[in-house]
Write a protein that holds these residues in place. Structure first.
Motif, PDB file in Angstrom:
ATOM      1  N   ASN A   1       3.637  -8.073 -17.590  1.00  0.00           N
ATOM      2  CA  ASN A   1       3.148  -6.702 -17.793  1.00  0.00           C
ATOM      3  C   ASN A   1       2.741  -6.071 -16.481  1.00  0.00           C
ATOM      4  N   ALA A   2       3.715  -5.770 -15.590  1.00  0.00           N
ATOM      5  CA  ALA A   2       3.373  -5.276 -14.259  1.00  0.00           C
ATOM      6  C   ALA A   2       2.835  -3.850 -14.329  1.00  0.00           C
ATOM      7  N   GLY A   3       3.506  -2.951 -15.060  1.00  0.00           N
ATOM      8  CA  GLY A   3       3.040  -1.568 -15.123  1.00  0.00           C
ATOM      9  C   GLY A   3       3.354  -0.833 -13.833  1.00  0.00           C
ATOM     10  N   VAL A   4       2.298  -0.295 -13.186  1.00  0.00           N
ATOM     11  CA  VAL A   4       2.431   0.411 -11.917  1.00  0.00           C
ATOM     12  C   VAL A   4       1.865  -0.474 -10.810  1.00  0.00           C
ATOM     13  N   THR A   5       2.693  -0.753  -9.816  1.00  0.00           N
ATOM     14  CA  THR A   5       2.301  -1.631  -8.721  1.00  0.00           C
ATOM     15  C   THR A   5       2.262  -0.862  -7.410  1.00  0.00           C
ATOM     16  N   GLN A   6       1.110  -0.929  -6.740  1.00  0.00           N
ATOM     17  CA  GLN A   6       0.941  -0.257  -5.459  1.00  0.00           C
ATOM     18  C   GLN A   6       0.743  -1.295  -4.355  1.00  0.00           C
TER      19      GLN A   6
ATOM     20  N   MET B   1       2.724   5.598   8.161  1.00  0.00           N
ATOM     21  CA  MET B   1       2.884   4.472   7.251  1.00  0.00           C
ATOM     22  C   MET B   1       3.375   4.972   5.897  1.00  0.00           C
ATOM     23  N   THR B   2       3.812   4.039   5.078  1.00  0.00           N
ATOM     24  CA  THR B   2       4.277   4.352   3.730  1.00  0.00           C
ATOM     25  C   THR B   2       3.508   3.525   2.720  1.00  0.00           C
ATOM     26  N   LEU B   3       2.976   4.209   1.731  1.00  0.00           N
ATOM     27  CA  LEU B   3       2.374   3.536   0.573  1.00  0.00           C
ATOM     28  C   LEU B   3       3.463   3.401  -0.488  1.00  0.00           C
ATOM     29  N   GLN B   4       3.621   2.178  -0.963  1.00  0.00           N
ATOM     30  CA  GLN B   4       4.672   1.920  -1.929  1.00  0.00           C
ATOM     31  C   GLN B   4       4.141   1.996  -3.357  1.00  0.00           C
ATOM     32  N   CYS B   5       4.981   2.490  -4.260  1.00  0.00           N
ATOM     33  CA  CYS B   5       4.631   2.547  -5.682  1.00  0.00           C
ATOM     34  C   CYS B   5       5.869   2.223  -6.493  1.00  0.00           C
ATOM     35  N   ALA B   6       5.735   1.311  -7.424  1.00  0.00           N
ATOM     36  CA  ALA B   6       6.848   0.948  -8.300  1.00  0.00           C
ATOM     37  C   ALA B   6       6.330   0.809  -9.724  1.00  0.00           C
TER      38      ALA B   6
ATOM     39  N   GLN C   1      -7.489  11.847   6.105  1.00  0.00           N
ATOM     40  CA  GLN C   1      -6.668  11.182   5.099  1.00  0.00           C
ATOM     41  C   GLN C   1      -7.256   9.837   4.660  1.00  0.00           C
ATOM     42  N   THR C   2      -8.406   9.489   5.192  1.00  0.00           N
ATOM     43  CA  THR C   2      -9.139   8.323   4.699  1.00  0.00           C
ATOM     44  C   THR C   2      -9.504   8.573   3.248  1.00  0.00           C
ATOM     45  N   SER C   3      -9.041   7.686   2.373  1.00  0.00           N
ATOM     46  CA  SER C   3      -9.210   7.933   0.949  1.00  0.00           C
ATOM     47  C   SER C   3      -8.700   6.730   0.164  1.00  0.00           C
ATOM     48  N   VAL C   4      -8.863   6.800  -1.146  1.00  0.00           N
ATOM     49  CA  VAL C   4      -8.209   5.846  -2.045  1.00  0.00           C
ATOM     50  C   VAL C   4      -7.068   6.590  -2.724  1.00  0.00           C
ATOM     51  N   TYR C   5      -5.891   6.012  -2.658  1.00  0.00           N
ATOM     52  CA  TYR C   5      -4.693   6.663  -3.181  1.00  0.00           C
ATOM     53  C   TYR C   5      -4.232   5.958  -4.452  1.00  0.00           C
ATOM     54  N   PHE C   6      -3.946   6.766  -5.460  1.00  0.00           N
ATOM     55  CA  PHE C   6      -3.474   6.232  -6.737  1.00  0.00           C
ATOM     56  C   PHE C   6      -2.111   6.799  -7.068  1.00  0.00           C
ATOM     57  N   CYS C   7      -1.228   5.894  -7.461  1.00  0.00           N
ATOM     58  CA  CYS C   7       0.059   6.273  -8.008  1.00  0.00           C
ATOM     59  C   CYS C   7      -0.037   6.188  -9.527  1.00  0.00           C
ATOM     60  N   ALA C   8       0.622   7.103 -10.217  1.00  0.00           N
ATOM     61  CA  ALA C   8       0.570   7.109 -11.679  1.00  0.00           C
ATOM     62  C   ALA C   8       1.943   7.458 -12.228  1.00  0.00           C
ATOM     63  N   SER C   9       2.206   6.989 -13.427  1.00  0.00           N
ATOM     64  CA  SER C   9       3.462   7.342 -14.087  1.00  0.00           C
ATOM     65  C   SER C   9       3.185   7.726 -15.530  1.00  0.00           C
ATOM     66  N   SER C  10       4.125   8.464 -16.099  1.00  0.00           N
ATOM     67  CA  SER C  10       3.973   8.936 -17.472  1.00  0.00           C
ATOM     68  C   SER C  10       5.343   9.007 -18.119  1.00  0.00           C
ATOM     69  N   TYR C  11       5.366   8.781 -19.445  1.00  0.00           N
ATOM     70  CA  TYR C  11       6.651   8.808 -20.149  1.00  0.00           C
ATOM     71  C   TYR C  11       7.082  10.215 -20.523  1.00  0.00           C
ATOM     72  N   GLY C  12       6.178  11.180 -20.423  1.00  0.00           N
ATOM     73  CA  GLY C  12       6.616  12.528 -20.764  1.00  0.00           C
ATOM     74  C   GLY C  12       5.494  13.347 -21.326  1.00  0.00           C
ATOM     75  N   THR C  13       5.790  14.249 -22.212  1.00  0.00           N
ATOM     76  CA  THR C  13       4.774  15.150 -22.743  1.00  0.00           C
ATOM     77  C   THR C  13       4.013  14.499 -23.889  1.00  0.00           C
ATOM     78  N   TYR C  14       2.889  15.093 -24.239  1.00  0.00           N
ATOM     79  CA  TYR C  14       2.102  14.674 -25.398  1.00  0.00           C
ATOM     80  C   TYR C  14       2.313  15.726 -26.473  1.00  0.00           C
TER      81      TYR C  14
END
Lengths: 111, 117
Positions: free
Chosen positions: B1-6, B19-24, B85-98
């Motif tokens: 159950n990986a979900g979103v991996t940063q 630099m590059t922050l990766q999100c999958a 740009q010092t911060s906490v970065y979050f990647c998020a994904s969604s399947y679509g509309t509600y």
């Protein structure tokens, strides 16, 4: 872009107490989401409310959407230390995953 | 159950470095987005994508680039890092509309904490 105001900003209570926190907007929401974020983790969805006057319950958490869809409340009954975290409301009016988040409410429940 | 991996979870940069922050994500979600979280500021949208090959700017896009060559990946590039740009970065994904409105549930990664000196 809607402005979301969450109140109170910080709340520290004893285990077993009840509490209510609020999310208010300057204009009408299409729908509203509540998330909880624990330290070191990403936010997790608690609920989505869509219909004015809607009430949703999630165990000890009760979410209410205002009749005019401009405000929402979250009531926690008999708070537990596991409820500690940052509670975020998010305006779901924008399309294409463009959620607008409030600044959040930091809740601390002491054992 | 990986979900979103940063990756990475933590990074320290010097001013001017890139630099590059990766999100999958492995949920086959069409929508992906990047947020930054700063104390007292909540989550602010940087860039988002509604599908492979399509990206758009959010609330605070300056200093960041994104691309979406596949459904799974959505990297965030800092071109010339600044202390702001010092911060906490979050990647998020969604399947679509509600129910046809707005956005469905956002699934977040665990965050990437970036410090720029």
């Amino acid at each position: 872009t809607q402005l979301l105001e969450q109140s109170p900003q910080f709340l520290s209570i004893q285990e077993g107490e009840n509490l209510t926190v609020y999310c208010n907007s300057s204009s009408v929401f299409s729908s509203l989401q509540w998330y909880r974020q624990e330290p070191g983790e990403g936010p997790v969805l608690l609920v989505t409310v869509v219909t004015g006057g809607e009430v949703k319950k999630l165990k000890r958490l009760t979410f209410q959407f205002g009749d005019a869809r401009k405000d929402s409340s979250l009531h926690i009954t008999a708070a537990q230390p596991g409820d500690t975290g940052l509670y975020l409301c998010a305006d779901n009016t924008g399309a294409n995953s463009k959620l607008t988040f409030g600044k959040g409410i930091t809740l601390s429940v002491r054992p | 159950n990986a979900g979103v991996t940063q990756t990475p979870k933590f990074q320290v940069l010097k001013t001017g470095q890139s630099m590059t922050l990766q999100c999958a994500q492995d949920m086959n979600h069409e929508y992906m987005s990047w947020y930054r979280q700063d104390p007292g500021m909540g989550l602010r949208l940087i860039h988002y994508s509604v599908g492979a090959g399509i990206t758009d700017q959010g609330e605070v896009p300056n200093g960041y680039n994104v691309s979406r060559s596949t459904t799974e990946d959505f990297p965030l590039r800092l071109l010339s890092a600044a202390p702001s740009q010092t911060s906490v970065y979050f990647c998020a994904s969604s399947y679509g509309t509600y129910r046809g409105r707005g956005t469905g549930e956002l699934f977040f990664g665990e965050g990437s904490r970036l410090t720029v000196l």
